[in-house]
Design an enzyme around this catalytic site. Structure first.
Site, PDB file in Angstrom:
ATOM      1  N   HIS A   1      -9.218   9.347   6.699  1.00 15.28           N
ATOM      2  CA  HIS A   1      -9.732   8.811   5.434  1.00 15.28           C
ATOM      3  C   HIS A   1      -9.917   7.302   5.588  1.00 15.28           C
ATOM      4  CE1 HIS A   1     -10.238   7.867   1.299  1.00 15.28           C
ATOM      5  NE2 HIS A   1      -9.065   7.277   1.176  1.00 15.28           N
TER       6      HIS A   1
ATOM      7  N   ASN B   1     -14.364   2.170   0.743  1.00 15.85           N
ATOM      8  CA  ASN B   1     -13.640   3.428   0.544  1.00 15.85           C
ATOM      9  C   ASN B   1     -14.446   4.301  -0.422  1.00 15.85           C
ATOM     10  OD1 ASN B   1     -11.898   5.481  -0.156  1.00 15.85           O
ATOM     11  ND2 ASN B   1     -10.135   4.153  -0.541  1.00 15.85           N
TER      12      ASN B   1
ATOM     13  N   CYS C   1      -8.403  10.918  -2.708  1.00 21.13           N
ATOM     14  CA  CYS C   1      -8.667  10.650  -1.272  1.00 21.13           C
ATOM     15  C   CYS C   1      -8.529  11.891  -0.400  1.00 21.13           C
ATOM     16  CB  CYS C   1      -7.718   9.571  -0.772  1.00 21.13           C
ATOM     17  SG  CYS C   1      -7.712   8.132  -1.831  1.00 21.13           S
TER      18      CYS C   1
HETATM   19  O1  UT7 Z   1      -7.752   5.410  -0.777  1.00 23.71           O
HETATM   20  C1  UT7 Z   1      -6.666   5.113  -1.626  1.00 23.71           C
HETATM   21  C2  UT7 Z   1      -5.487   4.691  -0.837  1.00 23.71           C
HETATM   22  N1  UT7 Z   1      -5.420   3.274  -0.823  1.00 23.71           N
HETATM   23  C3  UT7 Z   1      -4.832   2.641   0.173  1.00 23.71           C
HETATM   24  O2  UT7 Z   1      -4.373   3.243   1.118  1.00 23.71           O
HETATM   25  C4  UT7 Z   1      -4.726   1.134   0.076  1.00 23.71           C
HETATM   26  C5  UT7 Z   1      -3.391   0.663   0.610  1.00 23.71           C
HETATM   27  N2  UT7 Z   1      -3.180  -0.773   0.416  1.00 23.71           N
HETATM   28  C6  UT7 Z   1      -3.879  -1.704   1.104  1.00 23.71           C
HETATM   29  O3  UT7 Z   1      -4.739  -1.380   1.882  1.00 23.71           O
HETATM   30  C7  UT7 Z   1      -3.521  -3.149   0.899  1.00 23.71           C
HETATM   31  O4  UT7 Z   1      -2.343  -3.232   0.124  1.00 23.71           O
HETATM   32  C8  UT7 Z   1      -4.656  -3.976   0.224  1.00 23.71           C
HETATM   33  C9  UT7 Z   1      -5.771  -4.219   1.210  1.00 23.71           C
HETATM   34  C10 UT7 Z   1      -5.188  -3.268  -0.993  1.00 23.71           C
HETATM   35  C11 UT7 Z   1      -4.126  -5.347  -0.214  1.00 23.71           C
HETATM   36  O5  UT7 Z   1      -3.572  -6.032   0.896  1.00 23.71           O
HETATM   37  P1  UT7 Z   1      -2.133  -6.725   0.759  1.00 23.71           P
HETATM   38  O6  UT7 Z   1      -1.874  -7.429   2.018  1.00 23.71           O
HETATM   39  O7  UT7 Z   1      -1.148  -5.658   0.353  1.00 23.71           O
HETATM   40  O8  UT7 Z   1      -2.391  -7.791  -0.356  1.00 23.71           O
HETATM   41  P2  UT7 Z   1      -1.613  -8.012  -1.737  1.00 23.71           P
HETATM   42  O9  UT7 Z   1      -2.026  -7.005  -2.742  1.00 23.71           O
HETATM   43  O10 UT7 Z   1      -0.143  -8.161  -1.480  1.00 23.71           O
HETATM   44  O11 UT7 Z   1      -2.184  -9.424  -2.153  1.00 23.71           O
HETATM   45  C12 UT7 Z   1      -1.942 -10.588  -1.346  1.00 23.71           C
HETATM   46  C13 UT7 Z   1      -2.556 -11.779  -2.052  1.00 23.71           C
HETATM   47  C14 UT7 Z   1      -2.120 -11.906  -3.480  1.00 23.71           C
HETATM   48  O12 UT7 Z   1      -2.002 -13.268  -3.776  1.00 23.71           O
HETATM   49  P3  UT7 Z   1      -0.570 -14.014  -3.769  1.00 23.71           P
HETATM   50  O13 UT7 Z   1       0.264 -13.282  -4.767  1.00 23.71           O
HETATM   51  O14 UT7 Z   1      -0.054 -13.855  -2.375  1.00 23.71           O
HETATM   52  O15 UT7 Z   1      -0.911 -15.401  -4.148  1.00 23.71           O
HETATM   53  C15 UT7 Z   1      -3.270 -11.317  -4.254  1.00 23.71           C
HETATM   54  O16 UT7 Z   1      -3.370 -11.839  -5.559  1.00 23.71           O
HETATM   55  O17 UT7 Z   1      -3.997 -11.639  -2.083  1.00 23.71           O
HETATM   56  C16 UT7 Z   1      -4.458 -11.730  -3.417  1.00 23.71           C
HETATM   57  N3  UT7 Z   1      -5.615 -10.843  -3.566  1.00 23.71           N
HETATM   58  C17 UT7 Z   1      -6.858 -11.229  -3.251  1.00 23.71           C
HETATM   59  N4  UT7 Z   1      -7.362 -12.375  -2.789  1.00 23.71           N
HETATM   60  C18 UT7 Z   1      -8.673 -12.444  -2.569  1.00 23.71           C
HETATM   61  C19 UT7 Z   1      -5.643  -9.549  -3.983  1.00 23.71           C
HETATM   62  N5  UT7 Z   1      -6.897  -9.101  -3.958  1.00 23.71           N
HETATM   63  C20 UT7 Z   1      -7.678 -10.106  -3.507  1.00 23.71           C
HETATM   64  C21 UT7 Z   1      -9.047 -10.240  -3.256  1.00 23.71           C
HETATM   65  N6  UT7 Z   1      -9.506 -11.412  -2.788  1.00 23.71           N
HETATM   66  N7  UT7 Z   1      -9.911  -9.221  -3.457  1.00 23.71           N
END
Ligand code: UT7
Length: 331
Positions: free
Chosen positions: A258, A288, A113
């Site tokens: 970014h 991204n 990134c």
């Molecule tokens: O460029 C590289 C740098 N990357 C970043 O800066 C990314 C940083 N992280 C983020 O932006 C966020 O953590 C994400 C957008 C990737 C994820 O958001 P989050 O609020 O942290 O979600 P999570 O991973 O904690 O997942 C929440 C829930 C989970 O379900 P449960 O355990 O609460 O039942 C996941 O299984 O959402 C579920 N989930 C999804 N649901 C629908 C994870 N991915 C998906 C999806 N669609 N694509």
């Protein structure tokens, strides 16, 4: 000492648009989940044969044209990507061949990134010392062939898109305009928070069928931890750039962050008190695109009139490594 400046910007975007609704058909996800958490609405996917090098070369050609130069004026290539066409050699040499500008040097940068800002920093040093006159800096990524488009891979697969952005860096004819400073950081103890493990030369063998069945050749991310560090490091490194040049946050005309998550960028701008209209976003259109996000944002901001000669622009990125970086430029 000479000052370097971005002389021209170019881009290349694959034609194929993949919406969140298209992804709903491949995995258990929803348009609402993706948009609410990330701001992404659609992304581009490359066609077969449209590799990081080809897209980078096309973006590079436009950047050279927009700089008012010819291919022959370029004397060095810096290519940033986490998705090179092949394991080795790097994609920079393929760009050199596609552009037909033999036998200039080509350097590949593997900083994910922050790859574009690290590359810009290298170009800045080479121009300042007079080593080179015109350097083509490219950020180009093909994620679509590397992610797992199933429910198992949904947390990563929905985030990324393909595309390329490029700039030509050369000597500034005006001492007030150009790259004012660059700031580069890393913290390798977090390398495995966002990585692709295999194939790996540290493993014997590098890749097995069992590893593939486990999905260890797909990117893995501890999203919450990456998010936590991003919202701390981004404001920190923006302040570092501003302070290094004796400016205040209110002096910044444009923030080009970014594009990992629109929520991260809104939070960062809010924390620093930067007005929303001063922040460039393209994640809603392209997802991204890792090393390509910043030059693609430059392109959009030039088109919408926000980036013009004299604009004080801060660029900042955080991502895999962890690495984070910033630069301050007087456009
Ligand atoms: O460029 C590289 C740098 N990357 C970043 O800066 C990314 C940083 N992280 C983020 O932006 C966020 O953590 C994400 C957008 C990737 C994820 O958001 P989050 O609020 O942290 O979600 P999570 O991973 O904690 O997942 C929440 C829930 C989970 O379900 P449960 O355990 O609460 O039942 C996941 O299984 O959402 C579920 N989930 C999804 N649901 C629908 C994870 N991915 C998906 C999806 N669609 N694509």
């Amino acid at each position: 000492m000479k000052k370097s400046r971005i002389l021209g910007v170019g881009r290349y975007l694959p034609e194929k648009i993949v919406t969140n609704f298209d992804l709903e058909k491949m995995m258990d996800t929803t348009d609402e989940w993706i948009r609410q958490r990330t701001g992404i609405e659609q992304r581009r996917f490359a066609a077969e044969g449209e590799g990081a090098a080809l897209m980078g070369a096309r973006a590079g050609e436009e950047a050279i044209k927009n700089a008012g130069l010819k291919k022959e004026d370029i004397d060095f290539i810096i290519f940033a990507t986490l998705s090179p066409d092949y394991n080795f050699p790097g994609s920079g040499v393929f760009v050199q061949d596609l552009l037909g500008i033999e036998p200039i040097g080509a350097l590949d940068v593997r900083n994910q990134c922050t790859g574009f800002i690290y590359s810009l920093s290298i170009a800045d040093q080479f121009i300042k010392t007079g080593m080179y006159k015109h350097i083509l800096v490219i950020g180009s990524e093909v994620h679509s062939t590397g992610n797992e488009f199933t429910t198992r891979g949904r947390d990563v697969a929905v985030l990324f898109g393909d595309g390329a952005g490029a700039v030509v860096v050369g000597e500034s004819e005006d001492e007030k305009r150009g790259i004012l400073s660059t700031h580069l950081h890393s913290q390798g103890k977090y390398a495995k928070e966002l990585w692709v493990e295999a194939p790996a030369s540290i493993l014997h063998p590098r890749l097995t069928q069992e590893m593939m069945d486990q999905g260890r050749h797909y990117p893995k991310m501890n999203g919450k931890n990456v998010y936590k560090h991003a919202v701390t490091r981004m404001p920190e490194v923006i302040m570092e750039a501003v302070n290094a040049n004796g400016y205040k946050i209110s002096d910044i005309d444009l923030l080009v962050p970014h594009q990992a998550n629109m929520r991260i960028n809104e939070y960062v701008a809010g924390t620093l008190g930067i007005a929303p209209e001063k922040v460039v976003h393209n994640i809603q259109k392209y997802g991204n695109t890792t090393a390509a996000t910043i030059p693609l944002c430059f392109y959009d901001a030039i088109e919408d009139g926000r980036l013009k000669p004299g604009t004080l622009v801060c660029v900042a990125a955080f991502g895999a490594g962890f690495t984070w970086a910033s630069a301050l430029l007087r456009w």
